[in-house]
Design an enzyme around this catalytic site. Structure first.
Site, short mmCIF file in Angstrom:
data_model
loop_
_atom_site.label_atom_id
_atom_site.label_comp_id
_atom_site.label_asym_id
_atom_site.label_seq_id
_atom_site.Cartn_x
_atom_site.Cartn_y
_atom_site.Cartn_z
N ASP A 39 -5.28 -2.47 4.83
CA ASP A 39 -4.97 -1.74 3.60
C ASP A 39 -6.08 -0.74 3.28
OD1 ASP A 39 -6.91 -3.51 2.75
OD2 ASP A 39 -5.81 -4.19 0.97
N SER A 40 -7.14 -0.74 4.13
CA SER A 40 -8.13 0.35 4.05
C SER A 40 -7.47 1.69 4.27
CB SER A 40 -9.24 0.12 5.08
OG SER A 40 -8.69 -0.08 6.37
N LYS A 95 -2.89 -10.82 7.75
CA LYS A 95 -4.21 -11.21 7.24
C LYS A 95 -4.19 -11.12 5.73
CE LYS A 95 -7.84 -8.19 7.11
NZ LYS A 95 -8.12 -8.21 5.66
N GLU A 126 -16.53 -10.54 6.81
CA GLU A 126 -16.97 -9.17 6.58
C GLU A 126 -18.28 -9.18 5.78
OE1 GLU A 126 -14.08 -6.53 4.82
OE2 GLU A 126 -15.57 -4.94 4.53
O1 KIV Z 1 -8.17 -3.11 5.24
C1 KIV Z 1 -9.00 -3.27 6.13
O2 KIV Z 1 -9.19 -2.45 7.03
C2 KIV Z 1 -9.74 -4.50 6.13
C3 KIV Z 1 -11.07 -4.45 6.79
C4 KIV Z 1 -12.07 -3.95 5.80
C5 KIV Z 1 -11.44 -5.72 7.35
O3 KIV Z 1 -9.33 -5.48 5.57
#
Ligand code: KIV
Length: 284
Positions: free
Chosen positions: A48-49, A117, A186
């Protein structure tokens, strides 16, 4: 197109057993997924980044399930054999087990993901348990969890003190006991990551900025290629400055269109003389 075998959970555990580190990257689009598949990356996280790296939000909180599904579908088309993980966005799982199962199921059914995740410690164990009971492989995420960045006081290392570290270690065990087959740590100190990795019995521990002792590493693709203009976290090694290459190319385009050196004949399409004469007659 790559002819590699599909990466599965047994294959990931095989790598753990044989001491081969697992490679994991974020990815949000078809052409990048194609390249990651060709490079032999084991796992992709459609994180979700993408709210920050692709959509320009200040945080990950505005990202919707629709955003996540659309990008996950594109990534799956580009990387059919990679182990694909869909990242559950803000409020797609926090509310109840039922909502969590429903949204996790969408990643599997609509985007062809292999797992999901979600962020959070022992308090999220019931979500992991329900999702796994529904037949969906689940990965936990501890340490710096961006959806809680406000509560955590900013993007900073988590678990530096003994008490905070103990909580992360307990949380990891709770998620493993709930059925998570993997956990991402993380921005956790390397020693804490090592302790969690040593104590994991049937769980793959992955590190993002948490040192070398995990079973594998994750990086944010945009950080490793200089593609995120706002900041570069310390944990992100830049493996190539694609941002600079693209910027130079864009400046070249502006220059060549402005001075009329682009386009050249090889960049356009002509028409036979007789057809052109005929066309002129038709236009009279
Ligand atoms: O959204 C994402 O890319 C993540 C990473 C920061 C691990 O959850």
């Amino acid at each position: 197109m790559s002819d590699r075998k599909k990466v599965t959970i047994p294959r990931l555990f095989q790598k753990v057993t044989s001491g081969e580190p697992i490679t994991w990257l974020t990815c949000y689009d078809y052409p990048t997924a194609y390249l990651q598949e060709e490079a032999g990356i084991d796992m992709i996280l459609v994180g979700d980044s993408l709210g920050m790296t692709m959509l320009g939000y200040e945080s990950t909180l505005p990202v919707t399930m629709e955003d996540m599904i659309r990008h996950s579908q594109a990534v799956r088309r580009g990387a059919p054999n990679v182990f694909l993980v869909g990242d559950m966005p803000y409020m797609s799982y926090q509310i109840s087990n039922e909502i969590a199962i429903r949204n996790a199921g969408r990643f599997m059914a609509e985007a062809g993901c292999d797992a999901i995740k979600l962020e959070g410690g022992a308090e999220m164990a019931p979500r992991i348990q329900s999702i796994v009971a529904a037949g969906i492989p689940a990965i936990g995420h501890l340490g710096l969890t961006p959806q809680s960045v406000s509560a955590l006081g900013g993007f900073r290392v988590q678990g530096k003190g003994a008490l905070a570290a103990k909580k992360i270690i307990d949380d990891a065990k709770a998620l493993e006991n709930a059925g998570a087959f993997a956990i991402l740590l993380e921005m956790v100190p390397d020693r804490v990551c090592q302790l969690i990795t040593e104590r994991a019995e049937n769980c793959i521990i992955m590190s993002l900025g948490s040192g070398p002792h995990a079973h594998g590493q994750l990086l944010i693709y945009h950080d490793m290629f200089g593609l995120y203009p706002r900041f570069k976290p310390r944990m992100a090694k830049v493996f190539g400055n694609a941002g600079e290459v693209i910027l130079n190319g864009l400046k070249g385009y502006v220059q060549e269109v402005s001075d009329k050196s682009f386009p050249q004949p090889e960049n356009w399409f002509g028409m036979p003389d007789e057809e052109y004469q005929e066309l002129k007659k038709l236009l009279k």
